[in-house]
Design an enzyme around this catalytic site. Structure first.
Site, PDB file in Angstrom:
ATOM      1  CB  CYS A 181     -57.429 -12.930 -52.562  1.00  0.00           C
ATOM      2  SG  CYS A 181     -57.199 -14.728 -52.678  1.00  0.00           S
ATOM      3  CG  LEU A 189     -62.299 -17.002 -49.316  1.00  0.00           C
ATOM      4  CD1 LEU A 189     -62.646 -17.019 -47.828  1.00  0.00           C
ATOM      5  CD2 LEU A 189     -63.488 -16.471 -50.120  1.00  0.00           C
ATOM      6  CG  ASN A 223     -59.780 -10.726 -56.109  1.00  0.00           C
ATOM      7  OD1 ASN A 223     -60.333 -11.689 -55.609  1.00  0.00           O
ATOM      8  ND2 ASN A 223     -60.430  -9.634 -56.457  1.00  0.00           N
ATOM      9  CD  GLU A 278     -60.688 -19.478 -57.327  1.00  0.00           C
ATOM     10  OE1 GLU A 278     -59.791 -20.222 -57.786  1.00  0.00           O
ATOM     11  OE2 GLU A 278     -60.849 -19.276 -56.112  1.00  0.00           O
TER      12      GLU A 278
END
Length: 617
Positions: free
Chosen positions: A2, A55, A81, A83
């Site tokens: 993101c 995203l 932003n 993972e």
């Protein structure tokens, strides 16, 4: 992945209306929309403004951000932003402790963990991330970056307002933040570029949250705190145990990073690193009855123009074909023309907000735009060379005897096109030497290290802090500019910590480059691939490409409106263009030689013009 952005004025004294704040956030989101084209969100409370573009990779429908939770009347908000790869384990533990979840998103795991344990919870995270977290109870904003700096996070201050964004362009969307370059910035561009000093944003008064650090900001001011650092430790494992543990670490990192609610893919160059990642992913997907998508990159005409040298001894395609057949992947060969990589030079500047790795970056940007047509998530082999000692300077005696950055120690090669007055006024040698010595002073060492082992640690640490950071920046910006999430399993902090302390005679077992990694990967790859000599990211050898760059640079220096004219010596430029290029003598890394110097100067000129940069020196 993101894009995040926002600002905090803890004293609420900037007199902006809520509507004005909302519009600023909308603009900050808009300039970073390429990082997250699937969703957008905004949060406003008590002087804190958070913006997010998303995203969608995990929990496609309920993972909206900013994400908020309330507890005992207090509001907590987060934008993330990246993972968190161990989110399932962390979530299971939080549930056992009585916590409730309304999504399957890793973002909610981080926020819930913070509310329960405080900021120390970030030490539990295994992942790649930049995070902004608002604690309404304490009226405090945290900016947090992952341990090795895979995900970017820039910031600046204007009065009492702290402004942050995933990319520098996000900061320029805030009123009053202007692009200015001073002496220090020029030294970064010409003396260190395409690398940059960690913690600096090259532009005046723009900074980057350091890897493994977090900032906290409230009425008491801005504090910078480290939550992770690389440490030197005695390595006591036997060679057999070292190989076995390395194999487990690599497999576990790759398998963790396959976490996704949509199909994944891998980049497959035919080299050892990407082949290991591909083999592990393909095997795991085969167990599920699925086939892995893989992609390799080359340049149109390289079958005719390729020139072997000490840095690139062979072409990759035969090894790619062998690996694709061995792993049973659905493989696509992607090619970039000379025209495309030249055209993408300027797009690469817009993606990075800085001059970058010239066509090494522009071609990757093009390839990522092609991969995005098939997959939104990919795993790469980046970082293995920095961690396992794959580059020539880990083995070259020059790196041990030259007290400078081993991939860029000849300042004269960098200054070959610059105006003499600029060279004399900037003192780039001193600037680069100070940056180098700061890193050397930080290098973790043991008292028992021999002089040679100490130097090896220095070279390794320099690579992690500088060279790896440059390639991670390249990977993040070129992928996210296209809405593609690129993951880097070899940058797992557990691998970095463990391998940093493995003695060289194990790391380079039998005198073979990356011998430890090759032994650890035995059985995962065909021997022909496992033991091949290293060949880096491909580059074009098409003579037309260099002629095209030369023509473009001639046009630039002959245009009196070109901002770079005041920085270059036009006679030097013309002599350089007429001289034959030596592809085997790079001025940065392994790939940036004569043609890349032309391309880099084109990027600098475009950058100065497109960003309307003011120069102060």
């Amino acid at each position: 992945m993101c894009g995040i952005a926002g600002f905090l004025n803890p004293r609420n004294n900037d007199k902006k209306t809520e509507k004005e704040i909302y519009q600023i956030l909308k603009k900050m989101n808009e300039v970073q929309r390429h990082r997250g084209p699937d969703d957008e969100g905004i949060f406003l409370e008590n002087g804190c403004a958070l913006g997010h573009v998303r995203l969608s990779i995990l929990d496609l429908y309920r993972g909206h951000q900013p994400m908020c939770k309330k507890k005992e009347g207090n509001t907590y908000a987060i934008i993330l932003n990246g993972e968190i790869y161990n989110m399932k384990t962390l979530k299971e533990q939080l549930i056992k402790e009585g916590e409730m979840f309304s999504t399957t998103s890793d973002t909610e795991v981080v926020l819930t963990g913070y509310i329960r344990y405080g900021i120390s919870y970030i030490e539990e995270l295994n992942g790649i991330f930049s995070i902004a977290l608002w604690d309404g109870k304490r009226k405090k904003l945290y900016l947090i970056r992952d341990r090795v700096g895979v995900k970017p996070l820039f910031y600046t201050k204007r009065g009492d307002t702290l402004i942050f964004a995933s990319e520098i362009k996000g900061l320029f969307a805030y009123p009053g933040v202007k692009p200015v370059i001073n002496r220090e910035g020029l030294c970064e561009i010409f003396g260190l570029g395409p690398a940059k000093s960690y913690g600096k944003g090259v532009f005046k008064d723009i900074y980057e949250v350091l890897p493994g650090h977090f900032l906290e900001y409230d009425r008491e001011g801005l504090k910078d705190r480290a939550y992770w650092e690389l440490k030197a430790k005695e390595h006591t494992d036997s060679e057999k145990d070292t190989i076995e543990h390395t194999r487990w670490l690599v497999k576990d990192a790759v398998e963790m990073q396959m976490l996704s609610d949509i199909p994944i893919s891998t980049f497959l160059s035919g080299g050892v690193d990407s082949s290991i990642v591909t083999s592990i992913c393909a095997e795991e997907l085969h167990k599920q009855g699925l086939q892995l998508n893989t992609f390799s990159f080359d340049f149109t005409g390289n079958d005719r123009y390729f020139k072997a040298n000490s840095f690139q001894p062979s072409r990759d395609r035969p090894y790619v074909e062998e690996m694709a057949d061995y792993t049973g992947t659905r493989h696509r060969f992607l090619e970039c023309t000379s025209r495309q990589q030249a055209d993408y030079l300027y797009k690469a500047v817009r993606a990075r907000d800085l001059p970058c790795m010239a066509d090494v970056e522009s071609s990757m940007l093009y390839f990522c735009s092609e991969v995005k047509n098939y997959n939104k998530v990919t795993l790469t082999g980046e970082c293995a060379d920095e961690i396992f000692g794959g580059y020539p300077w880990f083995h070259n005696e020059n790196a041990f005897s030259t007290d400078a950055f081993p991939w860029s120690y000849d300042m004269s090669a960098r200054q070959i096109l610059l105006d003499d007055e600029l060279i004399n006024s900037l003192n780039m040698e001193e600037y680069a030497d100070n940056a180098y010595r700061q890193t050397i002073a930080e290098t973790p060492v043991l008292q028992s290290d021999s002089a040679k082992e100490r130097r090896r640690r220095e070279i390794s640490y320099l690579n992690i802090r500088w060279f790896m950071a440059t390639l991670l920046d390249r990977m993040d910006r070129t992928s996210m500019y296209n809405g593609l999430e690129a993951r880097v399993p070899f940058a797992d902090h557990r691998i970095v910590e463990y391998v940093f302390n493995v003695p060289w005679d194990m790391k380079c077992a039998g005198g073979v480059t990356k011998g430890l990694l090759r032994h650890a990967a035995a059985g995962l790859l065909p021997d022909n691939v496992l033991w091949r000599k290293k060949s880096p990211y491909p580059k074009t050898y098409d003579p037309y490409y260099e002629k095209m760059l030369a023509g473009k640079l001639r046009e630039v220096v002959s245009d009196t409106a070109s901002p770079i004219r005041t920085l270059l010596d036009i006679a030097k430029v013309n002599r350089f263009i007429e001289a034959p290029s030596d592809y085997g003598r790079p001025w940065y890394g392994q790939l940036m030689a004569g043609p890349q110097m032309l391309a880099y100067m084109l990027q600098v000129n475009y950058w100065l013009s497109e960003y309307n940069i003011s120069i102060e020196y």
